[in-house]
Design a protein around this motif. Structure first.
Motif, PDB file in Angstrom:
ATOM      1  N   SER A   1       0.820  -1.220   0.000  1.00 17.31           N
ATOM      2  CA  SER A   1       0.000   0.000   0.000  1.00 17.31           C
ATOM      3  C   SER A   1       0.850   1.265   0.000  1.00 17.31           C
ATOM      4  O   SER A   1       0.393   2.314   0.464  1.00 17.31           O
ATOM      5  CB  SER A   1      -0.942  -0.009   1.210  1.00 17.31           C
ATOM      6  OG  SER A   1      -0.202  -0.120   2.421  1.00 17.31           O
TER       7      SER A   1
ATOM      8  N   LYS B   1      -0.680   4.363  -1.902  1.00 16.89           N
ATOM      9  CA  LYS B   1      -1.902   4.829  -1.242  1.00 16.89           C
ATOM     10  C   LYS B   1      -1.587   5.531   0.076  1.00 16.89           C
ATOM     11  O   LYS B   1      -2.100   6.628   0.360  1.00 16.89           O
ATOM     12  CB  LYS B   1      -2.831   3.636  -0.999  1.00 16.89           C
ATOM     13  CG  LYS B   1      -4.113   4.004  -0.260  1.00 16.89           C
ATOM     14  CD  LYS B   1      -4.950   2.762   0.001  1.00 16.89           C
ATOM     15  CE  LYS B   1      -6.197   3.108   0.831  1.00 16.89           C
ATOM     16  NZ  LYS B   1      -6.997   1.892   1.141  1.00 16.89           N
ATOM     17  N   ASP B   2      -0.709   4.921   0.889  1.00 17.99           N
ATOM     18  CA  ASP B   2      -0.414   5.476   2.213  1.00 17.99           C
ATOM     19  C   ASP B   2       0.325   6.810   2.135  1.00 17.99           C
ATOM     20  O   ASP B   2       0.193   7.649   3.032  1.00 17.99           O
ATOM     21  CB  ASP B   2       0.417   4.483   3.027  1.00 17.99           C
ATOM     22  CG  ASP B   2      -0.366   3.234   3.401  1.00 17.99           C
ATOM     23  OD1 ASP B   2      -1.596   3.241   3.212  1.00 17.99           O
ATOM     24  OD2 ASP B   2       0.256   2.259   3.856  1.00 17.99           O
TER      25      ASP B   2
ATOM     26  N   ASN C   1      -0.029   8.925  -0.332  1.00 19.71           N
ATOM     27  CA  ASN C   1      -0.814   9.828  -1.193  1.00 19.71           C
ATOM     28  C   ASN C   1      -0.041  10.209  -2.466  1.00 19.71           C
ATOM     29  O   ASN C   1      -0.003  11.373  -2.870  1.00 19.71           O
ATOM     30  CB  ASN C   1      -1.211  11.097  -0.428  1.00 19.71           C
ATOM     31  CG  ASN C   1      -2.085  10.802   0.779  1.00 19.71           C
ATOM     32  OD1 ASN C   1      -3.046  10.034   0.677  1.00 19.71           O
ATOM     33  ND2 ASN C   1      -1.740  11.380   1.914  1.00 19.71           N
TER      34      ASN C   1
ATOM     35  N   HIS D   1       5.890  10.010   5.460  1.00 19.23           N
ATOM     36  CA  HIS D   1       4.429  10.129   5.444  1.00 19.23           C
ATOM     37  C   HIS D   1       3.910  10.831   4.194  1.00 19.23           C
ATOM     38  O   HIS D   1       2.722  11.096   4.084  1.00 19.23           O
ATOM     39  CB  HIS D   1       3.956  10.880   6.694  1.00 19.23           C
ATOM     40  CG  HIS D   1       4.214  10.135   7.961  1.00 19.23           C
ATOM     41  ND1 HIS D   1       3.453   9.053   8.369  1.00 19.23           N
ATOM     42  CD2 HIS D   1       5.197  10.280   8.901  1.00 19.23           C
ATOM     43  CE1 HIS D   1       3.931   8.576   9.512  1.00 19.23           C
ATOM     44  NE2 HIS D   1       4.984   9.310   9.858  1.00 19.23           N
TER      45      HIS D   1
ATOM     46  N   GLU E   1       1.629  -7.474   7.498  1.00 15.88           N
ATOM     47  CA  GLU E   1       0.745  -6.364   7.147  1.00 15.88           C
ATOM     48  C   GLU E   1      -0.107  -5.975   8.353  1.00 15.88           C
ATOM     49  O   GLU E   1      -0.870  -6.788   8.895  1.00 15.88           O
ATOM     50  CB  GLU E   1      -0.155  -6.748   5.973  1.00 15.88           C
ATOM     51  CG  GLU E   1      -1.131  -5.653   5.553  1.00 15.88           C
ATOM     52  CD  GLU E   1      -0.421  -4.411   5.021  1.00 15.88           C
ATOM     53  OE1 GLU E   1      -0.801  -3.297   5.431  1.00 15.88           O
ATOM     54  OE2 GLU E   1       0.511  -4.580   4.208  1.00 15.88           O
TER      55      GLU E   1
ATOM     56  N   ARG F   1       6.154  -0.773   5.128  1.00 13.62           N
ATOM     57  CA  ARG F   1       7.074  -0.123   6.078  1.00 13.62           C
ATOM     58  C   ARG F   1       7.951  -1.173   6.762  1.00 13.62           C
ATOM     59  O   ARG F   1       9.156  -0.980   6.936  1.00 13.62           O
ATOM     60  CB  ARG F   1       6.289   0.677   7.117  1.00 13.62           C
ATOM     61  CG  ARG F   1       5.512   1.867   6.548  1.00 13.62           C
ATOM     62  CD  ARG F   1       4.869   2.678   7.666  1.00 13.62           C
ATOM     63  NE  ARG F   1       3.979   3.713   7.144  1.00 13.62           N
ATOM     64  CZ  ARG F   1       4.379   4.935   6.775  1.00 13.62           C
ATOM     65  NH1 ARG F   1       5.663   5.263   6.888  1.00 13.62           N
ATOM     66  NH2 ARG F   1       3.515   5.819   6.324  1.00 13.62           N
TER      67      ARG F   1
ATOM     68  N   ALA G   1       2.108  -0.629   8.419  1.00  9.44           N
ATOM     69  CA  ALA G   1       1.845  -1.232   7.107  1.00  9.44           C
ATOM     70  C   ALA G   1       2.966  -2.190   6.718  1.00  9.44           C
ATOM     71  O   ALA G   1       4.136  -1.999   7.095  1.00  9.44           O
ATOM     72  CB  ALA G   1       1.701  -0.139   6.053  1.00  9.44           C
TER      73      ALA G   1
END
Length: 500
Positions: A82, A85-86, A88, A143, A209, A218, A215
């Protein structure tokens, strides 16, 4: 014999002590080649020395490059989680993160190779490794896209301390007919990394996950960065510098032989930087042909390393299955065998042309149809075609340069300029081209063909020059460059012959 290993006459040449403490001088070996007993004793010590160097350097450096490859390319595996998505990430953010790595990597190639001897290889390699491990770890705590891009830039900066510097470092310890196999084992670990990357990503993304609210992608960065930092600190202890400063891990006889071997290879520079050698490397046609070979390689390599899981997924497999199916192409790459045979024959050009042909065939298979079996076979052939070119080309460049500065700049130029085109490789596989990716495959095919053509041309020119020197000066009795002044001429010296 004096305490520093020199003879009573103060000669600069070293000596070997036999088991009975009788002195065998290098000078006597060189001037009386018929002395089979002395030569045999020399070879016994040399064989023992090479085994020690192999055990000390090659496994450790290979693990370092394996970690380097994991940290460089794991963003491709993280993407199947992800990541986008995470953070952005929109538009070209992901492709910018891929490209910015090469910006940092390119900028510091030549500076890295110029300081590696001045600052000592053990310190430079170890220190930069710790720093890139920290940059890789920081990716797990970003982030937004900007944070990831910044981490990737500095990751590229610090990876120059190992990537381009290690082939130069190995040239301080090995003869040119020994180099390609060792460089192949070193760079071959990137294929092992490719296989590990799929297995690690499968395990981490499949089982971690959301663990502790973090996540999976990460965790992937964390799991692969921590070993890099730990081994970076250990490298300060494990890695030696140059033969002249070797510690107790070599006996006095072995150290003397190691120093003599550097002289035989033309590694006689006293200065860490020589302006004349620097300028000579910039205008050397051999370097520019090697650059062309490496450009063709890097466009294919950069795209293959980060897009292989995506390409396999778009053949119709799930994301996790694609991670596992990315392993066999790396296992099949055959880097070590090709380079071993290249060392055995001291033929670089023919081998580069052959593996380029395999890679071109692989891209033809990928383009030919939508048949999954044929396309997957093509992916395997591409791996077999591109990965052996790395050690073959860098060994070829190193073999044909005399002088530390000229060799270091030549290796750095070859990699640095070609890495600029790696940025193109990160941009040519677009989602809108799925599942055929015709544009990306065609670009890689053309540039890999360019690499093969450049190798053919360079070999032709070098062979012609060797034949010219044989006609004008006669065939040299030995490849030993000890005691020969190369200043101002370097590899153009009448006694030197190019590796083909």
């Amino acid at each position: 014999m004096s305490g520093n290993g020199n003879g009573d006459n103060g000669s600069k040449k070293g000596s070997i002590l036999s088991d009975t403490e009788n002195v065998i001088s290098y000078e006597s070996i060189e001037r009386t080649p018929t002395s089979s007993t002395q030569t045999e004793k020399f070879k016994i010590v040399e064989n023992r020395l090479v085994r020690k160097i192999d055990l000390r350097l090659i496994p450790w450096l290979s693990v370092l490059y394996l970690l380097l490859s994991l940290d460089r390319n794991n963003i491709g595996n993280a993407r199947l989680g992800s990541l986008e998505k995470d953070l952005n990430m929109v538009g070209n953010d992901y492709y910018t993160a891929l490209t910015i790595f090469f910006a940092g990597y390119v900028l510091f190639h030549i500076p890295s190779n110029l300081v590696v001897k001045r600052l000592k290889p053990s310190r430079w390699i170890s220190g930069t490794m710790i720093m890139w491990g920290i940059c890789s770890l920081c990716q797990a705590f970003t982030h937004n896209a900007a944070g990831l891009i910044a981490c990737r830039f500095f990751l590229g900066v610090f990876e120059t301390g190992v990537g381009p510097s290690t082939p130069l470092f190995l040239s301080f310890w090995y003869q040119r007919e020994e180099l390609a196999t060792r460089v192949a084992i070193y760079f071959g670990s990137s294929t092992v990394a490719g296989a590990f990357a799929g297995a690690i990503a499968y395990g981490v993304l499949g089982t971690m996950e959301g663990a502790h609210g973090v996540a999976g992608w990460r965790w992937l960065f964390i799991v692969e960065a921590i070993p890099t930092i730990v081994l970076g600190f250990l490298s300060f202890i494990v890695l030696p510098d140059v033969p002249e400063t070797a510690g107790r891990w070599l006996t006095r006889e072995e150290k003397d032989v190691a120093i003599q071997r550097t002289k035989q290879s033309g590694n006689t520079d006293e200065n860490a930087f020589d302006k004349k050698q620097f300028l000579a490397a910039l205008v050397d046609y051999k370097v520019w042909f090697a650059v062309m070979i490496y450009i063709g390689l890097n466009i294919a390599l950069a795209s293959f390393a980060v897009f292989l899981p995506t390409i396999i997924r778009d053949m119709g497999f799930s994301s996790l299955s694609a991670q596992l199916l990315s392993i066999p192409p790396y296992v099949a790459a055959g880097v070590l065998f090709v380079s071993w045979n290249s060392d055995r024959t001291l033929q670089r050009g023919y081998h580069i042309m052959a593996v380029c042909g395999l890679g071109v065939l692989g891209y033809i298979f990928l383009l030919a149809s939508l048949n999954v079996g044929l396309r997957y076979t093509g992916a395997v052939l591409v791996a077999c075609g591109i990965y052996p070119i790395i050690p073959l080309t860098l060994s070829w460049v190193s073999n044909n340069q005399l002088g530390h500065t000229k060799r270091g700049v030549a290796i750095a130029m070859t990699s640095m300029i070609a890495q600029c085109f790696s940025m193109l490789g990160t941009q040519i596989y677009r989602a809108e081209d799925s599942p055929r990716y015709v544009k990306g495959h065609v670009i890689c095919l053309v540039f890999l063909g360019l690499a093969g053509l450049s190798a053919f041309t360079l070999r032709l020119l070098l062979n012609r020059e060797n034949n010219r020197r044989d006609r004008e000066y006669g065939v040299p009795d030995t490849k030993d460059m000890s005691g020969i002044d190369i200043d101002g001429v370097y590899d153009k010296h009448r006694q030197f012959r190019y590796a083909l």
